[in-house]
Design a protein around this motif. Structure first.
Motif, PDB file in Angstrom:
ATOM      1  N   LEU A 133       0.841  -1.206   0.000  1.00  0.00           N
ATOM      2  CA  LEU A 133       0.000   0.000   0.000  1.00  0.00           C
ATOM      3  C   LEU A 133       0.874   1.253   0.000  1.00  0.00           C
ATOM      4  O   LEU A 133       0.613   2.211  -0.747  1.00  0.00           O
ATOM      5  N   SER A 134       1.935   1.257   0.822  1.00  0.00           N
ATOM      6  CA  SER A 134       2.805   2.427   0.946  1.00  0.00           C
ATOM      7  C   SER A 134       3.561   2.714  -0.344  1.00  0.00           C
ATOM      8  O   SER A 134       3.666   3.867  -0.776  1.00  0.00           O
ATOM      9  N   LEU A 135       4.091   1.664  -0.972  1.00  0.00           N
ATOM     10  CA  LEU A 135       4.831   1.853  -2.223  1.00  0.00           C
ATOM     11  C   LEU A 135       3.902   2.316  -3.341  1.00  0.00           C
ATOM     12  O   LEU A 135       4.271   3.160  -4.162  1.00  0.00           O
ATOM     13  N   GLY A 136       2.686   1.753  -3.377  1.00  0.00           N
ATOM     14  CA  GLY A 136       1.701   2.214  -4.352  1.00  0.00           C
ATOM     15  C   GLY A 136       1.342   3.667  -4.124  1.00  0.00           C
ATOM     16  O   GLY A 136       1.225   4.458  -5.071  1.00  0.00           O
ATOM     17  N   LEU A 160       8.797   1.206  -8.005  1.00  0.00           N
ATOM     18  CA  LEU A 160       7.777   1.212  -6.951  1.00  0.00           C
ATOM     19  C   LEU A 160       6.605   0.286  -7.247  1.00  0.00           C
ATOM     20  O   LEU A 160       6.214  -0.525  -6.397  1.00  0.00           O
ATOM     21  N   LEU A 161       6.018   0.396  -8.436  1.00  0.00           N
ATOM     22  CA  LEU A 161       4.837  -0.417  -8.742  1.00  0.00           C
ATOM     23  C   LEU A 161       5.163  -1.913  -8.820  1.00  0.00           C
ATOM     24  O   LEU A 161       4.415  -2.735  -8.256  1.00  0.00           O
ATOM     25  N   PRO A 162       6.247  -2.325  -9.490  1.00  0.00           N
ATOM     26  CA  PRO A 162       6.575  -3.761  -9.464  1.00  0.00           C
ATOM     27  C   PRO A 162       6.832  -4.281  -8.049  1.00  0.00           C
ATOM     28  O   PRO A 162       6.379  -5.374  -7.699  1.00  0.00           O
ATOM     29  N   ALA A 163       7.540  -3.500  -7.225  1.00  0.00           N
ATOM     30  CA  ALA A 163       7.801  -3.927  -5.846  1.00  0.00           C
ATOM     31  C   ALA A 163       6.511  -3.996  -5.047  1.00  0.00           C
ATOM     32  O   ALA A 163       6.305  -4.914  -4.249  1.00  0.00           O
ATOM     33  N   ALA A 164       5.627  -3.028  -5.255  1.00  0.00           N
ATOM     34  CA  ALA A 164       4.337  -3.009  -4.544  1.00  0.00           C
ATOM     35  C   ALA A 164       3.529  -4.257  -4.867  1.00  0.00           C
ATOM     36  O   ALA A 164       2.913  -4.864  -3.980  1.00  0.00           O
ATOM     37  N   TYR A 197      -4.876   0.461  -4.962  1.00  0.00           N
ATOM     38  CA  TYR A 197      -5.554   1.325  -3.997  1.00  0.00           C
ATOM     39  C   TYR A 197      -4.585   2.381  -3.468  1.00  0.00           C
ATOM     40  O   TYR A 197      -4.948   3.546  -3.261  1.00  0.00           O
ATOM     41  N   GLY A 198      -3.340   1.953  -3.240  1.00  0.00           N
ATOM     42  CA  GLY A 198      -2.324   2.897  -2.785  1.00  0.00           C
ATOM     43  C   GLY A 198      -2.048   3.973  -3.822  1.00  0.00           C
ATOM     44  O   GLY A 198      -1.938   5.159  -3.486  1.00  0.00           O
ATOM     45  N   VAL A 199      -1.951   3.578  -5.098  1.00  0.00           N
ATOM     46  CA  VAL A 199      -1.713   4.533  -6.188  1.00  0.00           C
ATOM     47  C   VAL A 199      -2.838   5.571  -6.245  1.00  0.00           C
ATOM     48  O   VAL A 199      -2.589   6.786  -6.288  1.00  0.00           O
ATOM     49  N   VAL A 200      -4.062   5.096  -6.235  1.00  0.00           N
ATOM     50  CA  VAL A 200      -5.221   5.993  -6.334  1.00  0.00           C
ATOM     51  C   VAL A 200      -5.286   6.927  -5.123  1.00  0.00           C
ATOM     52  O   VAL A 200      -5.550   8.129  -5.258  1.00  0.00           O
ATOM     53  N   THR A 201      -5.017   6.377  -3.934  1.00  0.00           N
ATOM     54  CA  THR A 201      -5.032   7.201  -2.722  1.00  0.00           C
ATOM     55  C   THR A 201      -3.962   8.281  -2.788  1.00  0.00           C
ATOM     56  O   THR A 201      -4.204   9.446  -2.436  1.00  0.00           O
ATOM     57  N   GLY A 202      -2.765   7.916  -3.245  1.00  0.00           N
ATOM     58  CA  GLY A 202      -1.686   8.896  -3.383  1.00  0.00           C
ATOM     59  C   GLY A 202      -2.049   9.997  -4.359  1.00  0.00           C
ATOM     60  O   GLY A 202      -1.814  11.184  -4.099  1.00  0.00           O
ATOM     61  N   MET A 203      -2.626   9.627  -5.498  1.00  0.00           N
ATOM     62  CA  MET A 203      -3.038  10.624  -6.489  1.00  0.00           C
ATOM     63  C   MET A 203      -4.127  11.539  -5.938  1.00  0.00           C
ATOM     64  O   MET A 203      -4.078  12.769  -6.104  1.00  0.00           O
ATOM     65  N   ALA A 204      -5.107  10.936  -5.262  1.00  0.00           N
ATOM     66  CA  ALA A 204      -6.230  11.721  -4.730  1.00  0.00           C
ATOM     67  C   ALA A 204      -5.747  12.712  -3.671  1.00  0.00           C
ATOM     68  O   ALA A 204      -6.149  13.886  -3.671  1.00  0.00           O
ATOM     69  N   LEU A 205      -4.891  12.234  -2.769  1.00  0.00           N
ATOM     70  CA  LEU A 205      -4.382  13.114  -1.719  1.00  0.00           C
ATOM     71  C   LEU A 205      -3.563  14.250  -2.314  1.00  0.00           C
ATOM     72  O   LEU A 205      -3.665  15.413  -1.874  1.00  0.00           O
ATOM     73  N   MET A 206      -2.765  13.937  -3.335  1.00  0.00           N
ATOM     74  CA  MET A 206      -1.969  14.964  -3.992  1.00  0.00           C
ATOM     75  C   MET A 206      -2.857  15.970  -4.699  1.00  0.00           C
ATOM     76  O   MET A 206      -2.600  17.188  -4.660  1.00  0.00           O
TER      77      MET A 206
END
Length: 269
Positions: A42-45, A237-241, A252-261
């Protein structure tokens, strides 16, 4: 161009924090017997989401606008695109020069390292990982510093994303060193020192780039930084995630990061 000294100091402080967050990864490795793969995924995403959104929504358009102060639209488009792909190319070359079996972004867990105590191969893995991470972190330090220097809104978000990205790198260094030597101190210090390349990159950017800063150079740097961050997100990041956890958790992590940004840019811009 006139840059606020407060911005310079804050940018360097955040770059230092981002680089030394490898030490957080080291501490996590010592405090747990089991890798929390879902949390890491989640964090890496999340980190990838922040970097990708900032790169395409904020940095790339800002780069083009800055270059357009000197060149017309079509030429500005070309220069911005070249700077962007040069940033991607730099990280790609660095990755190419590091053998895949020594790559610090290869997924490693506390459990797997614990099964091979006092193995000389682990020591070699840890040392090469520290060197590889230092090489990676140098351009990341330039990227973090330069992206923050002219836009206080981006400072905390980018530094936090880089810091999250550095935590598993700290694990990648400290765990094999610890199980090879039995020394938490050696493992922690080596892990922490591998992150010092980021503030060194920031110092170089301050000493070499800032004195010559112009709208064109600033635009090229923003495009270059955007390319670095997009490549890191897609290649590391994405392959490791996905390897650490389930596919949907990383997304979910990617979308959350984008939304927060997106929210932070709307509220604070």
């Amino acid at each position: 161009m006139d840059i606020s000294w407060n911005n310079v100091l804050l940018a360097f402080t955040l770059t230092l924090f981002a680089g030394l967050s490898t030490g957080i990864g080291s501490a996590i490795a010592f405090l747990t017997k089991k890798t929390n793969k879902k949390f890491l995924s989640l964090s890496l995403g999340f980190s990838a989401g922040v970097m990708i959104y900032v790169s395409f929504v904020e940095l790339f358009p800002t780069a083009k606008e800055s270059i357009e102060e000197v060149y017309d639209g079509k030429i500005a488009d070309i220069i911005t695109a070249i700077a962007f792909f040069c940033g991607m190319g730099l990280i790609a070359v660095i990755d190419k020069l590091i053998p895949s079996y020594e790559n610090p972004h290869e997924v490693k867990s506390v459990e797997s390292m614990a099964q091979q105590p006092h193995d000389k191969k682990l020591m070699r893995m840890g040392l090469f990982s520290a060197l590889a991470i230092g090489i990676h972190n140098f351009p990341e330090g330039i990227a973090t510093f330069m992206s923050a220097i002219d836009n206080p809104t981006l400072m905390v978000a980018i530094a936090a994303a880089i810091a999250i990205h550095n935590i598993p790198e700290g694990i990648a260094v400290s765990v094999p060193i610890y199980y090879a030597t039995g020394s938490r101190r050696k493992a922690f210090l080596l892990s922490l020192s591998s992150g010092l390349a980021e503030p060194v990159g920031a110092l170089l950017a301050y000493a070499v780039l800032l004195p010559f800063l112009s709208p064109t150079l600033l635009g090229c740097l923003f495009g270059f930084v955007a390319g670095i961050m997009v490549f890191i997100s897609l290649d590391e990041l994405l392959p490791a995630a996905e390897e650490y956890g389930e596919h949907h958790i990383s997304i979910y992590g990617v979308v959350t990061g984008m939304a927060l940004m997106a929210v932070s840019l709307i509220v604070f811009s």
